[in-house]
Design an enzyme around this catalytic site. Sequence first.
Site, PDB file in Angstrom:
ATOM      1  N   HIS A   1      55.454 112.095 101.805  1.00 37.51           N
ATOM      2  CA  HIS A   1      56.897 111.965 101.768  1.00 37.51           C
ATOM      3  C   HIS A   1      57.309 111.017 102.904  1.00 37.51           C
ATOM      4  O   HIS A   1      56.483 110.615 103.715  1.00 37.51           O
ATOM      5  CB  HIS A   1      57.553 113.341 101.903  1.00 37.51           C
ATOM      6  CG  HIS A   1      57.121 114.293 100.819  1.00 37.51           C
ATOM      7  ND1 HIS A   1      57.352 114.043  99.488  1.00 37.51           N
ATOM      8  CD2 HIS A   1      56.429 115.469 100.872  1.00 37.51           C
ATOM      9  CE1 HIS A   1      56.847 115.039  98.756  1.00 37.51           C
ATOM     10  NE2 HIS A   1      56.274 115.902  99.572  1.00 37.51           N
TER      11      HIS A   1
ATOM     12  N   THR B   1      45.645 115.440 105.114  1.00 39.65           N
ATOM     13  CA  THR B   1      46.745 115.998 104.338  1.00 39.65           C
ATOM     14  C   THR B   1      46.232 116.664 103.083  1.00 39.65           C
ATOM     15  O   THR B   1      45.147 116.358 102.612  1.00 39.65           O
ATOM     16  CB  THR B   1      47.775 114.911 103.961  1.00 39.65           C
ATOM     17  OG1 THR B   1      48.825 115.514 103.205  1.00 39.65           O
ATOM     18  CG2 THR B   1      47.156 113.799 103.143  1.00 39.65           C
ATOM     19  N   ARG B   2      47.011 117.589 102.561  1.00 39.47           N
ATOM     20  CA  ARG B   2      46.761 118.097 101.215  1.00 39.47           C
ATOM     21  C   ARG B   2      48.055 118.017 100.416  1.00 39.47           C
ATOM     22  O   ARG B   2      48.199 118.664  99.395  1.00 39.47           O
ATOM     23  CB  ARG B   2      46.173 119.512 101.273  1.00 39.47           C
ATOM     24  CG  ARG B   2      47.050 120.545 101.938  1.00 39.47           C
ATOM     25  CD  ARG B   2      46.399 121.906 101.917  1.00 39.47           C
ATOM     26  NE  ARG B   2      47.346 122.967 102.102  1.00 39.47           N
ATOM     27  CZ  ARG B   2      47.749 123.449 103.278  1.00 39.47           C
ATOM     28  NH1 ARG B   2      47.263 122.938 104.394  1.00 39.47           N
ATOM     29  NH2 ARG B   2      48.621 124.426 103.355  1.00 39.47           N
TER      30      ARG B   2
ATOM     31  N   ARG C   1      53.140 119.513 112.601  1.00 40.90           N
ATOM     32  CA  ARG C   1      53.558 120.890 112.840  1.00 40.90           C
ATOM     33  C   ARG C   1      52.824 121.799 111.859  1.00 40.90           C
ATOM     34  O   ARG C   1      52.559 121.427 110.719  1.00 40.90           O
ATOM     35  CB  ARG C   1      55.069 121.011 112.678  1.00 40.90           C
ATOM     36  CG  ARG C   1      55.570 120.558 111.331  1.00 40.90           C
ATOM     37  CD  ARG C   1      57.061 120.421 111.322  1.00 40.90           C
ATOM     38  NE  ARG C   1      57.709 121.722 111.312  1.00 40.90           N
ATOM     39  CZ  ARG C   1      57.839 122.501 110.251  1.00 40.90           C
ATOM     40  NH1 ARG C   1      57.308 122.132 109.104  1.00 40.90           N
ATOM     41  NH2 ARG C   1      58.476 123.637 110.323  1.00 40.90           N
TER      42      ARG C   1
ATOM     43  N   HIS D   1      56.081 111.852 106.386  1.00 40.66           N
ATOM     44  CA  HIS D   1      54.668 111.565 106.689  1.00 40.66           C
ATOM     45  C   HIS D   1      54.466 110.072 106.931  1.00 40.66           C
ATOM     46  O   HIS D   1      53.698 109.668 107.792  1.00 40.66           O
ATOM     47  CB  HIS D   1      53.764 112.020 105.542  1.00 40.66           C
ATOM     48  CG  HIS D   1      53.948 113.460 105.173  1.00 40.66           C
ATOM     49  ND1 HIS D   1      54.421 113.847 103.954  1.00 40.66           N
ATOM     50  CD2 HIS D   1      53.752 114.592 105.889  1.00 40.66           C
ATOM     51  CE1 HIS D   1      54.506 115.171 103.917  1.00 40.66           C
ATOM     52  NE2 HIS D   1      54.113 115.645 105.084  1.00 40.66           N
TER      53      HIS D   1
END
Length: 396
Positions: free
Chosen positions: A203, A198-199, A292, A206
């Site tokens: 939330h 992730t960057r 996605r 996730h």
Amino acid sequence: MARVVGNIPPHGGQLVNRVLRGTLGEAALEKAQSYPQVQLTQMAASDLEMISVGAFSPLTGFMTKDDYDSVIDTMRLSNSLPWSIPVTLPVDEPTANSLKEGDEIALMDGDFLMGILTLAEKFPADVEREAREVYRTTEEAHPGVARLYRQGDWLLGGEVFMLNGPKNVEFPELRHEPAQTRRMFASRGWRRTVAFQTRNPIHRAHEYIQKSAMEIVDGLFLHPLVGETKADDIPADVRIESYQTILRDYYPADRVLLGVFPAAMRYAGPREAIFHAIARKNYGCTHFIVGRDHAGVGNYYGTYDAHHIFEEFDPGELGITPLFFDYAFFCKKCGMVVSSKTCPHSREDWVYLSGTQVREMLERGEMLPAEFTRPEVSRVLMEGVQAKKRDEQSDS
Ligand SMILES: [Zn+2]
């Protein structure tokens, strides 16, 4: 090469180690003082580290022309092993002209000598073809393509050694190398570990995806990218604090490990999803979450392109198992976080904010809706963004 710990072999079979430490490193460093010097771009410095610690196994250096062409055209190294992104050392033409094949070269980050390269081959970059094939666009508005156009026109290929780790690293305590994470997973008794790239902050969507994956494996390796990213991404230190907060309050401590991924972001979408999966295999992960528009930017890639690209490889070739997830969100009618796969309701019932909306709310000092982000995380993000804003104002 030392025996490799872990439940999945590194890509290509052996974990690369090109870090020269101790007296060997000192001797090499002294010799390198007299070598011709080449300045690393920020991305090349990051790549040198990734190669040297084995995160890019089986690469032992920057690509020569055979591998460069083969990766661009076929998503494979010249020995046919899957590999989706060129890893190159760009320089300008005068620098390339000053060097000859066979030279030992000092790789510099400013005035800091980071490593050495044995120049096997110098060759012109084929920037347009690289942009078209790897990034699927030649538009300069794409941040990865823009960087490609900015870099030098020549590429230096050859094996490297890292003599000094990067200068001023952030989060040294979280910078676990592949050999270390393999031991850490083994000591926790995890046979199956899923990596989450992730960057962004975590939330609720996730968290839902990570926990869904955790139901079928033994542990989660939360592996945020902290290398070079776009200027408008949330600052890495704020993100790390938000990760530590959510892990502390909402995840079982014995089933998660937080580490940072010091790779530079390419924004190459589908090709980068493959690249990220292979790197996590080297860290010892057996599963990899592909969301996605993984590693996408703007509207350059279709929402599920990063899923479909995995079909171009036989599962055994990549080794690591991709876990594909759909668009997730909180649905007011379902009363929980769901995905477009599991919720029958319509958009009006969903709580969803775009990245831009999130940034704007945080900049205005507003908390994000609790259905979207845990309040503990919201607070860290909002205070971090506010502090950054104050710093910028006092600087100007
Ligand atoms: Zn619903």
